[in-house]
Design an enzyme around this catalytic site. Structure first.
Site, mmCIF file in Angstrom:
data_model
loop_
_atom_site.group_PDB
_atom_site.id
_atom_site.type_symbol
_atom_site.label_atom_id
_atom_site.label_comp_id
_atom_site.label_asym_id
_atom_site.label_seq_id
_atom_site.Cartn_x
_atom_site.Cartn_y
_atom_site.Cartn_z
ATOM 1 N N ASN A 115 0.835 -1.209 0.000
ATOM 2 C CA ASN A 115 0.000 0.000 0.000
ATOM 3 C C ASN A 115 0.871 1.262 0.000
ATOM 4 O O ASN A 115 0.388 2.334 -0.359
ATOM 5 C CB ASN A 115 -0.949 -0.023 1.198
ATOM 6 C CG ASN A 115 -0.258 0.226 2.529
ATOM 7 O OD1 ASN A 115 -0.125 1.368 2.961
ATOM 8 N ND2 ASN A 115 0.204 -0.832 3.177
ATOM 9 N N TYR A 139 10.832 3.169 0.361
ATOM 10 C CA TYR A 139 10.311 1.797 0.294
ATOM 11 C C TYR A 139 9.110 1.736 -0.663
ATOM 12 O O TYR A 139 9.070 0.899 -1.575
ATOM 13 C CB TYR A 139 9.929 1.351 1.710
ATOM 14 C CG TYR A 139 9.035 0.150 1.800
ATOM 15 C CD1 TYR A 139 9.499 -1.111 1.430
ATOM 16 C CD2 TYR A 139 7.721 0.267 2.260
ATOM 17 C CE1 TYR A 139 8.672 -2.226 1.527
ATOM 18 C CE2 TYR A 139 6.896 -0.837 2.365
ATOM 19 C CZ TYR A 139 7.370 -2.080 1.990
ATOM 20 O OH TYR A 139 6.550 -3.178 2.078
HETATM 21 C C1 15L Z 1 4.089 -2.610 4.675
HETATM 22 O O1 15L Z 1 4.338 -2.564 3.482
HETATM 23 C C2 15L Z 1 5.048 -3.203 5.640
HETATM 24 O O2 15L Z 1 5.779 -4.271 5.092
HETATM 25 C C3 15L Z 1 4.399 -3.616 6.952
HETATM 26 O O3 15L Z 1 5.418 -3.805 7.923
HETATM 27 C C4 15L Z 1 3.365 -2.595 7.420
HETATM 28 O O4 15L Z 1 4.007 -1.399 7.767
HETATM 29 C C5 15L Z 1 2.351 -2.354 6.329
HETATM 30 O O5 15L Z 1 2.979 -1.967 5.128
HETATM 31 C C6 15L Z 1 1.288 -1.314 6.707
HETATM 32 O O6 15L Z 1 1.158 -0.315 5.986
HETATM 33 O O7 15L Z 1 0.589 -1.516 7.689
#
Ligand code: 15L
Length: 275
Positions: A115, A139
């Protein structure tokens, strides 16, 4: 139709939280899994599966691991916000190695997107799979690039790819935001089964969330692979509705807390556009 793929499946990131769930579930179904991770695998390896410790930076190792595989479930790489230099190798060069291996093997890729590739969309907006990419950090930017890499490999080389924009996949929802973004482990595992066994997928996007009434997300390609989530965060609403950050930026955007990591602007921007 058998629920066992005709060729072995490569699972990267096998030692991570989601990789371990997938290993137990798919191994339990009798799938032949080639597991890999940069870290040792902490659990018992299911019968018929094997584990090889490898770095996504090692393109030759990835090519060898993918030999004979018909599917790559790609959960490896950096999974939270980090400085650019730490994201670049695993999430960009590493993904390139995955796609080159898929091209050589004529394998399909399931890319664990996030997301955070669209995290700067407003929570008030309901998004379809063709919404603008709006990464909320380095990220998320790597996930947006990864989705585009899949698009390119499909049109140029015919490599099929299913890009799952995972919301919050944890044992249970933990706050107000996850009432919208929660993805149960069981729904994730069933999604990986459907994405692997579907006769064809092309290059598509699926919102990786359970059937949450408060979802931020709408249309996607789930019907094409025959997946529907069975779980939901709704039962946690009474308990978690009030669990909010108190920060107006975090509460405004879908990406939540990631939108304020290293943020330097102090004002609230106007929406760039409406979705
Ligand atoms: C992600 O992409 C992460 O990998 C995870 O650790 C959470 O932070 C998640 O998103 C989120 O948005 O809750």
């Amino acid at each position: 139709m058998s629920n066992i793929p005709s060729k072995p499946v490569l699972l990267t990131g096998a030692s991570g939280a989601l990789g371990r769930q997938l290993t137990a579930y798919l191994g339990g179904l009798g799938w032949t899994l080639k597991l890999t991770d940069i870290a040792p695998f902490p659990d018992a390896i299911p019968t018929g599966c094997s584990f090889t410790q490898a770095d996504l930076a090692d393109g030759v190792a990835i090519l060898r691991l993918a030999e004979g595989c018909g599917m790559i479930l790609h959960f490896g790489g950096v999974s939270v916000e980090k400085p650019f230099g730490e994201v670049l190798g695993p999430n960009i060069t590493g993904l390139y190695h995955i796609y080159e291996a898929a091209r050589r093997e004529r394998a399909r890729v399931l890319f664990a997107s996030s997301n955070h590739a669209i995290g700067f969309h407003e929570r008030a907006d309901k998004l379809d799979d063709d919404c603008q990419l709006m990464p909320d950090g380095y990220y998320g930017l790597s996930k947006a690039y990864g989705e585009l890499m899949g698009r390119m490999y499909w049109f140029k080389h015919g490599v099929e790819n299913v890009n799952v924009r995972i919301g919050s996949s944890f044992p249970a929802p933990v706050e107000n935001r996850s009432l919208s973004t929660y993805l149960s482990y069981a729904d994730l595992c069933r999604l990986c089964v459907k994405a692997t066994l579907a006769p064809s997928t092309g290059s598509c996007v699926i919102w990786g969330a359970s059937a949450n009434a408060r979802t931020f997300w709408g249309d996607d390609a789930r019907a094409a692979i025959g997946w529907e989530p069975l779980d939901s965060a709704d039962g946690f609403a009474a308990q978690l509705s009030g669990v909010v950050s108190g920060n107006p930026v975090i509460e405004r955007y879908q990406g939540g807390g990631y939108t304020v990591i290293d943020r330097t602007r102090e004002d609230m921007p106007k929406p760039l556009f409406r979705t």
